[in-house]
Scaffold this motif. Structure first.
Motif, PDB file in Angstrom:
ATOM      1  N   UNK A 195       0.822  -1.220   0.000  1.00 40.15           N
ATOM      2  CA  UNK A 195       0.000   0.000   0.000  1.00 40.15           C
ATOM      3  C   UNK A 195       0.854   1.268   0.000  1.00 40.15           C
ATOM      4  N   UNK A 196       1.894   1.240   0.828  1.00 40.75           N
ATOM      5  CA  UNK A 196       2.755   2.407   0.906  1.00 40.75           C
ATOM      6  C   UNK A 196       3.419   2.672  -0.439  1.00 40.75           C
ATOM      7  N   UNK A 197       3.861   1.580  -1.072  1.00 41.35           N
ATOM      8  CA  UNK A 197       4.549   1.764  -2.358  1.00 41.35           C
ATOM      9  C   UNK A 197       3.585   2.236  -3.435  1.00 41.35           C
ATOM     10  N   UNK A 198       2.365   1.694  -3.366  1.00 36.17           N
ATOM     11  CA  UNK A 198       1.396   2.110  -4.382  1.00 36.17           C
ATOM     12  C   UNK A 198       1.035   3.575  -4.210  1.00 36.17           C
ATOM     13  N   UNK A 199       0.896   3.969  -2.943  1.00 35.06           N
ATOM     14  CA  UNK A 199       0.611   5.380  -2.697  1.00 35.06           C
ATOM     15  C   UNK A 199       1.743   6.238  -3.233  1.00 35.06           C
ATOM     16  N   UNK A 200       2.977   5.791  -2.970  1.00 31.49           N
ATOM     17  CA  UNK A 200       4.131   6.564  -3.437  1.00 31.49           C
ATOM     18  C   UNK A 200       4.116   6.650  -4.960  1.00 31.49           C
ATOM     19  N   UNK A 201       3.743   5.527  -5.595  1.00 27.10           N
ATOM     20  CA  UNK A 201       3.745   5.543  -7.061  1.00 27.10           C
ATOM     21  C   UNK A 201       2.677   6.471  -7.584  1.00 27.10           C
TER      22      UNK A 201
END
Lengths: 398, 596
Positions: B342-348
């Protein structure tokens, strides 16, 4: 009174070096019994009896592990208070039960009503009552009575009150001032109001006392524009127009606020204000705004702009333009009024009236460079490429 | 909920919670189901304090905008008006109340004045005969609204005009009240510095208000060391120049309102396979911008030219992180990877958004016109040719570029020249009136009154002195790794921020002369603290200064102050407060008069 007897015996017994008895007596003590002792002390009227009963309590406390000292401390305090009021100088023979029922507040009120201020204050401080509940109320009451002392001058009363009260929180100078005003001592009230820091209290009272001008100054000092407005409206109803305007003149902040008010609510008054000030620039702006709102545009602005040269010239130009635009509208139809000069010329070109456009540009002295840009854009809009080519051959600048 | 407010040195969540609590208490006072009728102006700022979910918790079932005639039908027990204390709104409310349908079920009326009650308004309601219909009439002192961990704003649009043109102190009064609220929550501020007439008035009001509350002694340990009050008219230059930070440019081009920006949707359409973009969204894309978003917090205050490299580095990092899934072999490793998803997707997602925004901005900044405009601005700010009519400006007028753009440039020239020569001024004015219309003569008058576009008095140009003493123009500016605040305008250091910088070190005594040239008095006040609360600073610990801009502040100035806060040996950290977050365009717009 068997408890008393037992404990007294215990007490006296204790002083005898008899170990065996000690153990037995210990079991007879209990929490409840100790409480009873303390309460018994409360019901005693004679200080010496109170003392002996009370002395037993800490003694008994040694045998009990966790006896909270609060009730003991409170009882001591209460007794001291009661003894003080029972004293023949004061003469309030309260019993303990009565005292508890009345509560300390009521007792203080009674004392205060009897003007026994020093005692009341001492009691408050001794019992550590919060200032607002205790000392402030008493001082306020004292001050209210003081203002009724007709023999002292206003100056002295005000100073005396201020000295005693200082900045004690919870004391409302405005209440005291209201009381003074109620007694008819208006000057004193005003002096007292000087000490009132809360302008929200100060100002309405000043208005009530018909000191509107002073109210206005105080309101302005506070910076609370709402308060200033209230005073202004009050003044408006009180004074006639001339005096009102004169007052405003002396207070520039009030004047600007009133102007704001007029802008939204009473435009005519605004004009009068500007007239009175000889404020030509503002008057000019006023007329300009009015002229856009009204129908006949041209004449409204004539009176407006004597001082400012540029504005005067611009206005003249605009009037000329408007007249021309009206003519154009009549002759050619369509909308011209209120377009800028630039747009007017552009529109003329767009509709093929190039000669007229040129004439207009010459009349109003549009600088060449700007005119070329104007023509360029208009011709491009028209997609009149021929004309554009012809035009570009005659100019080199762009 | 509002985690981004707690990041800074001062926890502004405390303020937000206090304000929310007050709102809840009022809502609970009006027991039963409710409908709120909003003064439209308030909906934006309120959104930063409380979302609809909070209101729903307190039985708010419907919300309407305030408008004339009858209220819409709603099956609620209470109707609450949330309004500013303005007379014209009182008229509308009265209309609503009087045209209430008597046949329907009786509804209770209440009114909540924001931020303050007004005797004037209550009198108007009384005159219109409706004052008695309101059961609860209260005030909700929402003065300073926390926007971010180090940023507070009153969002008072008319503040500059009121204070400097109309001599109306109301916003200053509200500012003082807002400061008193802050002091109640964060402790008395021991030292107050100020420059400007309005600053002086606010300080006086604060001291006076303190006397009014002598009862409640403040026992909170002071968080702020200093308060610096600055009039906007001490620095009229900075807002006129085009901001060059990332956030500044977003504001200049698209306008940021209450932390939200509306962007053209084309670049944000999700890339569907094979669709070829035939379902392009037509509604503008709305994004929230604050430091809760990691990437944004990193790039918002950078000069735009430095943003590109950050974004590309970030892209590499994120790709690498996603590639990690190939390395996850054991169940444990896979599980760990999934938890990070989730964190990475948000960052992306964040990266995608900002890449699109950066592209949109780049389209503007690489245009020829932008370059020409910037060149002229920089010429003026470095003192070149400020006394003649500028040919670029002439061309802009001739081509009928947007009026606000022209006004900004002309005012910039005037300020950099301490006023224009009468001939030059008249020429510009004539050009403007002829091109854009005579009605703008009122706006020109306002600009003159504000000191932005005026004739030169005294025949002297003070600007070079100010510029040289305060080092406002720095030739060698490093946009990638800046060493000085001048990076926010690629060469120009904001005057206001420079003053703050010099106050902190070495103090204003070193620039007495310049201070005298700048308008308004400068002063220093001390507020006594009860003993025991005297702050003892640890060595190496920074001072905290609350800097309050009276009349508006730009994002570039905020970026510059943040730059100073994170300097190694700066010595001071800043929390910024203002009457309004603005840019040159919105500022000039607030001074325009449109007679029709």
């Amino acid at each position: 009174f068997w408890n008393k007897t037992i404990l007294s015996q215990l007490y006296s017994g204790y002083n005898q070096p008899c170990q065996k008895k000690k153990k037995k007596k210990k079991q007879m003590l209990s929490f409840g019994k100790l409480c009873q002792f303390i309460e018994a002390a409360g019901h005693e009227h004679r200080p010496d009896m109170q003392k002996s009963l009370l002395r037993a309590a800490p003694f008994g406390k040694c045998f009990l592990d966790r006896f909270p000292p609060d009730s003991f401390v409170r009882m001591c305090q209460d007794l001291r208070v009661l003894n003080a009021v029972r004293d023949y100088h004061i003469g309030i023979p309260l019993t303990y039960t009565q005292y508890k029922q009345l509560t300390i507040q009521v007792l203080l009120d009674r004392l205060v009503l009897r003007r026994l201020y020093p005692l009341a204050i001492q009691i408050c401080e001794y019992l550590r009552l919060p200032e607002v509940q205790g000392v402030s109320r008493i001082l306020a009451h004292w001050a209210c009575c003081k203002v009724q002392q007709k023999d002292l001058s206003d100056e002295d009363v005000a100073r005396a009150i201020n000295q005693k009260l200082g900045d004690t929180p919870g004391v409302s100078y405005s209440d005291i001032a209201a009381r003074a005003y109620g007694c008819g001592r208006t000057e004193l009230a005003i002096k007292l109001l000087e000490y009132e820091p809360r302008s929200g209290e100060q100002v309405p009272l000043l208005l009530k006392m018909k000191r509107s001008k002073l109210a206005l100054s105080k309101a302005i000092e506070s910076g609370d524009t709402d308060l200033v407005f209230t005073v202004l409206l009050h003044l408006k109803n009180e004074l006639n127009r001339g005096d009102f305007f004169m007052t405003l003149q002396n207070q520039p902040m009030a004047l600007s606020l009133y102007r704001q008010f007029c802008k939204h609510q009473e435009l005519e008054t605004l004009k009068d204000l500007y007239n009175q000030d000889d404020n030509h620039q503002e008057l000019g702006s006023f007329h300009i705004r009015a002229s856009y709102a009204a129908e006949e545009r041209i004449e409204g602005r004539v009176a407006a702009l004597p001082k400012n040269e540029f504005a005067a010239k611009a206005t003249e130009d605009q009037m000329r333009l408007l007249r021309l635009q009206r003519l154009l509208e009549e002759e050619l139809g369509g909308r011209f009024l209120d377009l800028s000069l630039h747009d007017t010329v552009t529109t003329l070109i767009l509709r093929g009236h190039n000669k007229r456009a040129e004439q207009l540009a010459r009349d109003f002295r549009i600088p060449d460079k700007r005119l070329w840009w104007l023509k360029l854009m208009a011709l491009a809009d028209l997609e009149d490429w021929e004309e554009l080519e012809k035009f570009s051959k005659t100019t080199q600048q762009i | 909920m509002a985690a981004h407010l707690s990041y800074g040195r001062v926890n502004l969540n405390v303020l937000r919670e206090a304000v929310r609590r007050e709102l809840r208490e009022f809502l609970d006072k009006c027991a039963g189901s409710k409908a709120i009728v909003w003064d439209e102006y308030l909906t934006g700022p309120f959104g930063l304090i409380a979302q609809y979910s909070l209101l729903k918790e307190h039985e708010v079932e419907k919300m309407f905008t305030l408008k004339g005639s009858r209220l819409p039908a709603a099956d609620v027990k209470n109707i609450i008006f949330f309004v500013r204390p303005r007379l014209e709104l009182m008229d509308i409310i009265a209309e609503n109340v009087l045209s209430e349908d008597k046949r329907g079920p009786a509804r209770d009326f209440h009114i909540l004045f924001v931020p303050r009650r007004s005797l004037l308004c209550e009198q108007r309601l009384k005159d219109l005969g409706v004052l008695g219909s309101f059961i609860h009439r209260e005030e909700y002192s929402l003065d300073l609204i926390p926007f971010d961990g180090d940023l507070l704003s009153m969002e008072s649009e008319g503040a500059f005009k009121e204070c400097y043109l109309d001599s109306d102190q109301t916003s200053l009064y509200h500012a003082a009240k807002g400061l008193m609220t802050l002091q109640a929550l964060y402790g008395t501020i021991p030292q107050i510095f100020g420059k400007g007439e309005c600053a002086r008035q606010v300080a006086n009001m604060m001291i006076r208000m303190k006397r009014e509350f002598t009862g409640s002694q403040n026992s909170i340990f002071p968080v702020f060391d200093n308060l610096l009050l600055l009039d906007r008219n001490v620095d009229l230059l900075t807002p006129l120049a085009t901001q060059l930070t990332y956030e500044g440019l977003i504001d200049e081009i698209y306008g940021i309102q209450n932390s939200y920006v509306k962007l053209p949707p084309e670049k944000f359409a999700p890339k569907k396979q094979g669709d070829g973009g035939k379902d392009l969204p037509t509604e503008a894309k709305k994004l929230q911008l604050n430091s809760a978003e990691e990437l944004y917090a990193e790039i918002r205050d950078k000069n735009f030219n430095a943003v590109g490299s950050v974004l590309s580095k970030k892209a590499k990092v994120i790709s690498a992180a996603f590639e990690e899934r190939h390395n996850a072999k054991t169940v444990g490793e896979i599980k760990q990877f999934v938890s990070q998803l989730p964190h990475m997707q948000a960052a992306r997602g964040s990266l995608a958004n900002h890449t699109s925004i950066a592209e949109l901005i780049k389209d503007v900044t690489t245009s020829e016109d932008f370059f020409d405009k910037l060149t002229v601005e920089q010429e003026f700010m470095s003192g070149i040719d400020t006394d003649k009519v500028n040919s670029y400006i002439e061309d802009c007028i001739a081509q009928k570029h947007p009026l606000i753009k022209v006004l900004r440039l002309v005012c910039l020239q005037s300020v950099c020249n301490s006023g224009l020569k009468q001939k030059v001024l008249d020429y510009y004015k004539r050009e403007i009136l002829q091109t854009y219309g005579y009605e703008h003569i009122l706006t020109l008058y306002n600009l003159e009154k504000a000191g932005l576009l005026k004739p030169q008095t005294g025949g002297r140009n003070n600007y070079p002195t100010i510029r040289k003493t305060l080092r406002l123009w720095m030739d060698d500016v490093n946009e990638q790794n800046p060493t000085d605040i001048s990076y926010v305008y690629s060469g120009y250091a904001p005057l206001s921020v420079r003053l703050a910088q010099l106050l902190s070190r070495p103090g204003w005594r070193s620039i007495e002369e310049v201070l005298r040239i700048l308008p308004g008095p400068h002063f220093e006040e001390r507020q006594p603290l009860p003993t025991g609360l005297q702050k003892k600073r640890q060595p190496g610990e920074n001072r905290v200064t609350l800097i309050f801009f009276l009349g508006g502040v730009t994002f570039a100035e905020i970026a510059a102050l943040r730059f100073l806060s994170q300097l190694e040996d700066g010595g001071t950290e800043y929390v910024i407060a203002t009457t309004k977050l603005m840019n040159g365009a919105s500022w000039i717009e607030s001074l325009m008069e449109k007679p029709f």
